[in-house]
Design a protein around this motif. Structure first.
Motif, PDB file in Angstrom:
ATOM      1  N   THR A  32       0.707  -1.342   0.099  1.00 21.94           N
ATOM      2  CA  THR A  32       0.239  -0.326  -0.287  1.00 21.94           C
ATOM      3  C   THR A  32       0.496   1.424   0.073  1.00 21.94           C
ATOM      4  OG1 THR A  32      -0.301  -0.786   2.538  1.00 21.94           O
ATOM      5  CG2 THR A  32      -2.138  -0.804   1.124  1.00 21.94           C
ATOM      6  N   ASP A  33       1.591   1.250   0.290  1.00 20.85           N
ATOM      7  CA  ASP A  33       2.839   2.380   0.243  1.00 20.85           C
ATOM      8  C   ASP A  33       4.609   1.856  -0.365  1.00 20.85           C
ATOM      9  OD1 ASP A  33       4.546   4.794   0.932  1.00 20.85           O
ATOM     10  OD2 ASP A  33       4.180   4.704   2.898  1.00 20.85           O
ATOM     11  N   SER A  34       4.338   2.036  -1.652  1.00 17.58           N
ATOM     12  CA  SER A  34       5.337   1.687  -2.643  1.00 17.58           C
ATOM     13  C   SER A  34       6.759   2.833  -2.104  1.00 17.58           C
ATOM     14  CB  SER A  34       5.118   1.363  -4.115  1.00 17.58           C
ATOM     15  OG  SER A  34       5.004   3.441  -4.392  1.00 17.58           O
ATOM     16  N   LEU A  35       6.098   3.489  -1.815  1.00 14.12           N
ATOM     17  CA  LEU A  35       7.837   4.252  -0.842  1.00 14.12           C
ATOM     18  C   LEU A  35       8.735   3.794  -0.372  1.00 14.12           C
ATOM     19  CD1 LEU A  35       6.435   8.058  -1.307  1.00 14.12           C
ATOM     20  CD2 LEU A  35       7.889   6.839  -2.930  1.00 14.12           C
ATOM     21  N   THR A  36       8.060   2.393   1.111  1.00  9.42           N
ATOM     22  CA  THR A  36       8.408   2.372   1.878  1.00  9.42           C
ATOM     23  C   THR A  36       8.751   0.909   1.913  1.00  9.42           C
ATOM     24  OG1 THR A  36       6.604   1.825   3.169  1.00  9.42           O
ATOM     25  CG2 THR A  36       7.471   3.891   3.747  1.00  9.42           C
ATOM     26  N   LEU A  40       7.760  -7.069  -2.410  1.00 11.96           N
ATOM     27  CA  LEU A  40       6.363  -6.647  -1.731  1.00 11.96           C
ATOM     28  C   LEU A  40       7.125  -6.848  -0.338  1.00 11.96           C
ATOM     29  CD1 LEU A  40       5.630 -10.390  -3.585  1.00 11.96           C
ATOM     30  CD2 LEU A  40       5.187  -8.361  -3.994  1.00 11.96           C
ATOM     31  N   ASP A  41       9.036  -6.629  -0.267  1.00 13.17           N
ATOM     32  CA  ASP A  41       8.613  -6.711   1.504  1.00 13.17           C
ATOM     33  C   ASP A  41       7.904  -5.267   1.814  1.00 13.17           C
ATOM     34  OD1 ASP A  41       9.527  -6.129   4.318  1.00 13.17           O
ATOM     35  OD2 ASP A  41      12.107  -6.529   3.594  1.00 13.17           O
ATOM     36  N   VAL A  42       6.990  -5.543   2.682  1.00  9.07           N
ATOM     37  CA  VAL A  42       7.248  -4.020   2.930  1.00  9.07           C
ATOM     38  C   VAL A  42       7.560  -3.002   4.220  1.00  9.07           C
ATOM     39  CG1 VAL A  42       4.186  -4.045   2.179  1.00  9.07           C
ATOM     40  CG2 VAL A  42       4.836  -5.621   5.220  1.00  9.07           C
ATOM     41  N   TYR A  43       8.217  -3.987   4.465  1.00 10.62           N
ATOM     42  CA  TYR A  43       9.099  -2.818   5.425  1.00 10.62           C
ATOM     43  C   TYR A  43      10.288  -2.995   5.021  1.00 10.62           C
ATOM     44  CZ  TYR A  43       5.050  -4.798   9.025  1.00 10.62           C
ATOM     45  OH  TYR A  43       4.692  -5.015   9.716  1.00 10.62           O
ATOM     46  N   GLY A  44      11.027  -3.164   3.653  1.00 13.40           N
ATOM     47  CA  GLY A  44      11.504  -2.590   3.436  1.00 13.40           C
ATOM     48  C   GLY A  44      13.426  -2.053   3.785  1.00 13.40           C
ATOM     49  N   ASN A  51      15.660   0.619  10.830  1.00 17.89           N
ATOM     50  CA  ASN A  51      14.683   0.742  12.139  1.00 17.89           C
ATOM     51  C   ASN A  51      14.364  -1.061  12.548  1.00 17.89           C
ATOM     52  OD1 ASN A  51      14.362   3.437  11.816  1.00 17.89           O
ATOM     53  ND2 ASN A  51      13.362   3.487   9.530  1.00 17.89           N
ATOM     54  N   THR A  52      13.382  -0.939  13.219  1.00 24.74           N
ATOM     55  CA  THR A  52      13.330  -2.073  14.021  1.00 24.74           C
ATOM     56  C   THR A  52      12.132  -2.418  13.223  1.00 24.74           C
ATOM     57  OG1 THR A  52      13.979  -1.828  16.580  1.00 24.74           O
ATOM     58  CG2 THR A  52      11.889  -4.204  15.718  1.00 24.74           C
ATOM     59  N   ALA A  53      12.014  -3.809  12.415  1.00 27.85           N
ATOM     60  CA  ALA A  53      11.103  -4.451  11.748  1.00 27.85           C
ATOM     61  C   ALA A  53      10.930  -5.794  11.796  1.00 27.85           C
ATOM     62  CB  ALA A  53      11.134  -3.327  10.705  1.00 27.85           C
ATOM     63  N   PRO A  54       9.739  -6.656  11.839  1.00 25.68           N
ATOM     64  CA  PRO A  54       9.218  -7.576  11.398  1.00 25.68           C
ATOM     65  C   PRO A  54      10.482  -7.953  10.259  1.00 25.68           C
ATOM     66  CG  PRO A  54       7.356  -7.232  11.262  1.00 25.68           C
ATOM     67  CD  PRO A  54       8.402  -5.608  11.117  1.00 25.68           C
ATOM     68  N   ARG A  55      10.979  -9.752  10.212  1.00 23.56           N
ATOM     69  CA  ARG A  55      12.289 -10.227   9.190  1.00 23.56           C
ATOM     70  C   ARG A  55      11.033 -10.979   8.346  1.00 23.56           C
ATOM     71  NH1 ARG A  55      14.501 -15.912   9.107  1.00 23.56           N
ATOM     72  NH2 ARG A  55      13.016 -16.520  10.729  1.00 23.56           N
ATOM     73  N   PHE A  56      11.496 -10.156   7.385  1.00 17.07           N
ATOM     74  CA  PHE A  56      10.669 -11.079   5.685  1.00 17.07           C
ATOM     75  C   PHE A  56      11.471 -12.198   5.557  1.00 17.07           C
ATOM     76  CE2 PHE A  56      11.215 -10.827   0.837  1.00 17.07           C
ATOM     77  CZ  PHE A  56       9.481 -10.883   0.576  1.00 17.07           C
TER      78      PHE A  56
END
Length: 169
Positions: A32-36, A40-44, A51-56
């Motif tokens: 939904t936010d292609s800039l972030t 397909l990894d939305v937290y990439g 930053n802390t983010a779930p592991r892909f």
């Protein structure tokens, strides 16, 4: 006469149980936010910036099908129902039956909402949470493990979504 009715009923029930092959290509979700996102990894992007983010963990597949009552007796698969998938972080639009490519964040994968409507206006919506597929495959033995104080590390377990079949009404 009774034998032919029983045979017709058996054939109808077997037809209702058969699955239509998925003939279209697998459909990837769209962040939904292609800039972030990175692919397909939305937290990439967040992860790349420290930053802390779930592991892909890669990607997985979600199979989506639709069924509906035929002549009020049996349910059979409906092909071509228009569907929308929304997980907040990613979305997809497709027709059933379909295999959807979803990002895998293990236990941190978001719940998804799928809504489908067929050409007769029948609709259905469901929400699916991520499932520990490793635990699901182990079955009852995982229940007894907790009784004996065994604590498992689920870091290496496989997580994903169970197949979804919506019943249109």
């Amino acid at each position: 006469m009774k034998k032919s009715i029983l045979l017709a009923t058996a054939v109808a029930l077997l037809a209702a149980c058969s699955e239509t092959p998925v003939t279209q290509r697998s459909i990837p979700v769209t962040p939904t936010d292609s800039l972030t996102a990175t692919g397909l990894d939305v937290y990439g992007y967040a992860r790349a910036n420290g930053n802390t983010a779930p592991r892909f963990r890669g990607t997985g597949f979600l199979k989506v099908r639709t069924t509906a009552s035929r002549s009020g007796i049996a349910y059979s698969e409906v092909t071509g129902a228009s569907c929308n998938l929304d997980a907040g972080l990613f979305v997809a639009s497709f027709q059933t039956p379909a295999n959807i490519i979803v990002p895998d964040y293990g236990p941190d994968s978001p719940a998804i909402v799928v809504t489908c409507t067929d050409n007769e206006g029948r609709t259905a919506t469901t929400t699916s949470d991520v499932t520990n597929l490793t635990k699901q495959r182990r079955g009852p033995s995982s229940l007894t493990a907790g009784l004996f104080g065994t604590v498992r590390n689920t870091e290496k377990d496989d997580f994903g979504y169970n197949p979804i079949t919506l019943t249109l009404q």
